[in-house]
Design a protein around this motif. Structure first.
Motif, PDB file in Angstrom:
ATOM      1  N   TRP A 196       0.846  -1.195   0.000  1.00  0.00           N
ATOM      2  CA  TRP A 196       0.000   0.000   0.000  1.00  0.00           C
ATOM      3  C   TRP A 196       0.881   1.244   0.000  1.00  0.00           C
ATOM      4  O   TRP A 196       1.825   1.340   0.763  1.00  0.00           O
ATOM      5  CB  TRP A 196      -0.877   0.041   1.244  1.00  0.00           C
ATOM      6  CG  TRP A 196      -1.893  -1.034   1.368  1.00  0.00           C
ATOM      7  CD1 TRP A 196      -1.937  -2.241   0.726  1.00  0.00           C
ATOM      8  CD2 TRP A 196      -3.032  -0.999   2.228  1.00  0.00           C
ATOM      9  NE1 TRP A 196      -3.035  -2.946   1.144  1.00  0.00           N
ATOM     10  CE2 TRP A 196      -3.721  -2.217   2.055  1.00  0.00           C
ATOM     11  CE3 TRP A 196      -3.526  -0.079   3.125  1.00  0.00           C
ATOM     12  CZ2 TRP A 196      -4.881  -2.524   2.747  1.00  0.00           C
ATOM     13  CZ3 TRP A 196      -4.685  -0.376   3.811  1.00  0.00           C
ATOM     14  CH2 TRP A 196      -5.364  -1.585   3.616  1.00  0.00           C
ATOM     15  N   HIS A 197       0.521   2.201  -0.826  1.00  0.00           N
ATOM     16  CA  HIS A 197       1.176   3.510  -0.817  1.00  0.00           C
ATOM     17  C   HIS A 197       0.344   4.405   0.106  1.00  0.00           C
ATOM     18  O   HIS A 197      -0.647   4.998  -0.310  1.00  0.00           O
ATOM     19  CB  HIS A 197       1.232   4.066  -2.237  1.00  0.00           C
ATOM     20  CG  HIS A 197       1.788   5.445  -2.318  1.00  0.00           C
ATOM     21  ND1 HIS A 197       1.612   6.241  -3.411  1.00  0.00           N
ATOM     22  CD2 HIS A 197       2.511   6.173  -1.451  1.00  0.00           C
ATOM     23  CE1 HIS A 197       2.196   7.410  -3.216  1.00  0.00           C
ATOM     24  NE2 HIS A 197       2.744   7.388  -2.022  1.00  0.00           N
ATOM     25  N   THR A 198       0.767   4.488   1.355  1.00  0.00           N
ATOM     26  CA  THR A 198      -0.058   5.159   2.369  1.00  0.00           C
ATOM     27  C   THR A 198      -0.026   6.681   2.279  1.00  0.00           C
ATOM     28  O   THR A 198      -0.829   7.340   2.940  1.00  0.00           O
ATOM     29  CB  THR A 198       0.364   4.728   3.784  1.00  0.00           C
ATOM     30  OG1 THR A 198       1.729   5.049   3.979  1.00  0.00           O
ATOM     31  CG2 THR A 198       0.162   3.245   3.972  1.00  0.00           C
ATOM     32  N   THR A 199       0.882   7.233   1.486  1.00  0.00           N
ATOM     33  CA  THR A 199       0.955   8.695   1.349  1.00  0.00           C
ATOM     34  C   THR A 199       0.462   9.160  -0.022  1.00  0.00           C
ATOM     35  O   THR A 199       0.751  10.278  -0.432  1.00  0.00           O
ATOM     36  CB  THR A 199       2.407   9.170   1.575  1.00  0.00           C
ATOM     37  OG1 THR A 199       3.292   8.392   0.762  1.00  0.00           O
ATOM     38  CG2 THR A 199       2.809   9.031   3.025  1.00  0.00           C
ATOM     39  N   TRP A 200      -0.307   8.327  -0.693  1.00  0.00           N
ATOM     40  CA  TRP A 200      -0.751   8.654  -2.047  1.00  0.00           C
ATOM     41  C   TRP A 200      -1.530   9.958  -2.119  1.00  0.00           C
ATOM     42  O   TRP A 200      -1.478  10.662  -3.130  1.00  0.00           O
ATOM     43  CB  TRP A 200      -1.597   7.513  -2.619  1.00  0.00           C
ATOM     44  CG  TRP A 200      -2.902   7.317  -1.907  1.00  0.00           C
ATOM     45  CD1 TRP A 200      -3.127   6.554  -0.808  1.00  0.00           C
ATOM     46  CD2 TRP A 200      -4.155   7.927  -2.229  1.00  0.00           C
ATOM     47  NE1 TRP A 200      -4.441   6.635  -0.408  1.00  0.00           N
ATOM     48  CE2 TRP A 200      -5.109   7.472  -1.274  1.00  0.00           C
ATOM     49  CE3 TRP A 200      -4.582   8.791  -3.213  1.00  0.00           C
ATOM     50  CZ2 TRP A 200      -6.440   7.867  -1.293  1.00  0.00           C
ATOM     51  CZ3 TRP A 200      -5.912   9.180  -3.233  1.00  0.00           C
ATOM     52  CH2 TRP A 200      -6.820   8.713  -2.279  1.00  0.00           C
ATOM     53  N   ASP A 201      -2.227  10.318  -1.048  1.00  0.00           N
ATOM     54  CA  ASP A 201      -3.057  11.522  -1.068  1.00  0.00           C
ATOM     55  C   ASP A 201      -2.436  12.683  -0.282  1.00  0.00           C
ATOM     56  O   ASP A 201      -3.114  13.657   0.017  1.00  0.00           O
ATOM     57  CB  ASP A 201      -4.454  11.216  -0.539  1.00  0.00           C
ATOM     58  CG  ASP A 201      -4.452  10.724   0.906  1.00  0.00           C
ATOM     59  OD1 ASP A 201      -3.378  10.332   1.405  1.00  0.00           O
ATOM     60  OD2 ASP A 201      -5.521  10.733   1.536  1.00  0.00           O
ATOM     61  N   LYS A 202      -1.161  12.568   0.036  1.00  0.00           N
ATOM     62  CA  LYS A 202      -0.459  13.604   0.805  1.00  0.00           C
ATOM     63  C   LYS A 202       0.484  14.383  -0.111  1.00  0.00           C
ATOM     64  O   LYS A 202       1.146  13.801  -0.967  1.00  0.00           O
ATOM     65  CB  LYS A 202       0.361  12.983   1.938  1.00  0.00           C
ATOM     66  CG  LYS A 202      -0.426  12.075   2.869  1.00  0.00           C
ATOM     67  CD  LYS A 202      -1.348  12.878   3.767  1.00  0.00           C
ATOM     68  CE  LYS A 202      -2.022  12.001   4.776  1.00  0.00           C
ATOM     69  NZ  LYS A 202      -3.415  11.787   4.563  1.00  0.00           N
ATOM     70  N   PRO A 203       0.553  15.697   0.075  1.00  0.00           N
ATOM     71  CA  PRO A 203       1.501  16.481  -0.719  1.00  0.00           C
ATOM     72  C   PRO A 203       2.933  16.232  -0.240  1.00  0.00           C
ATOM     73  O   PRO A 203       3.153  15.745   0.861  1.00  0.00           O
ATOM     74  CB  PRO A 203       1.072  17.930  -0.446  1.00  0.00           C
ATOM     75  CG  PRO A 203       0.409  17.883   0.892  1.00  0.00           C
ATOM     76  CD  PRO A 203      -0.225  16.519   0.995  1.00  0.00           C
ATOM     77  N   GLY A 204       3.886  16.558  -1.087  1.00  0.00           N
ATOM     78  CA  GLY A 204       5.285  16.432  -0.711  1.00  0.00           C
ATOM     79  C   GLY A 204       6.008  15.376  -1.520  1.00  0.00           C
ATOM     80  O   GLY A 204       5.410  14.617  -2.278  1.00  0.00           O
ATOM     81  N   LYS A 205       7.343  15.354  -1.353  1.00  0.00           N
ATOM     82  CA  LYS A 205       8.185  14.422  -2.103  1.00  0.00           C
ATOM     83  C   LYS A 205       8.245  13.047  -1.466  1.00  0.00           C
ATOM     84  O   LYS A 205       8.304  12.038  -2.163  1.00  0.00           O
ATOM     85  CB  LYS A 205       9.623  14.958  -2.188  1.00  0.00           C
ATOM     86  CG  LYS A 205       9.823  16.157  -3.052  1.00  0.00           C
ATOM     87  CD  LYS A 205      11.285  16.584  -3.195  1.00  0.00           C
ATOM     88  CE  LYS A 205      12.233  15.944  -2.231  1.00  0.00           C
ATOM     89  NZ  LYS A 205      13.610  16.384  -2.336  1.00  0.00           N
TER      90      LYS A 205
END
Length: 130
Positions: free
Chosen positions: A54-63
């Motif tokens: 799972w890509h848990t930061t898919w909806d978070k801004p940033g690098k």
């Protein structure tokens, strides 16, 4: 075949189903300095025989990006044999098969074994072929 009452039938059915369910899981969170997988049009999500990614930061801004592995079955038991940096190294070696270059990054990681948890002795239930 014996004539079973409803209670006996439910008990036998439940036991038969329980015999085909496994509870061993390891969670791994790995934080990367950038979401390198996106340059190859990969979204960071995947489902495999003994693993979910799972890509848990898919909806978070940033690098930065965090990939989260749900390991189960044999893969979870293999990972439980390691601790700390050795777990991270083992997981990244495994991911190298489908995320080429994953070992080229300085990462932070955290693992949790539901199987080793003294209170639960396992994670969520899932059916197996056994």
């Amino acid at each position: 075949m014996p004539n079973l009452n409803r209670r006996q039938f439910l008990l036998r059915s439940t036991l038969a189903i329980a015999a085909t369910i496994t509870y061993d899981q390891v969670l791994g969170f790995v934080k990367f300095p950038n979401r390198f997988w996106e340059k190859d049009n990969l979204n960071g999500w995947g489902f495999f025989e003994d693993e979910e990614l799972w890509h848990t930061t898919w909806d978070k801004p940033g690098k930065t990006g965090i990939l989260h592995a749900y390991l189960k079955g044999k893969k979870a038991l293999e990972m439980d044999a390691f601790e700390g940096e050795a777990q991270q190294k083992k997981l990244l070696q495994h991911w190298e098969k489908f995320l080429p270059g994953v070992n080229n990054y300085s990462v932070q990681s955290q693992f949790y074994s539901w199987t080793k948890d003294i209170w639960s002795k396992g994670g969520w239930a899932y059916p197996t072929d056994e």
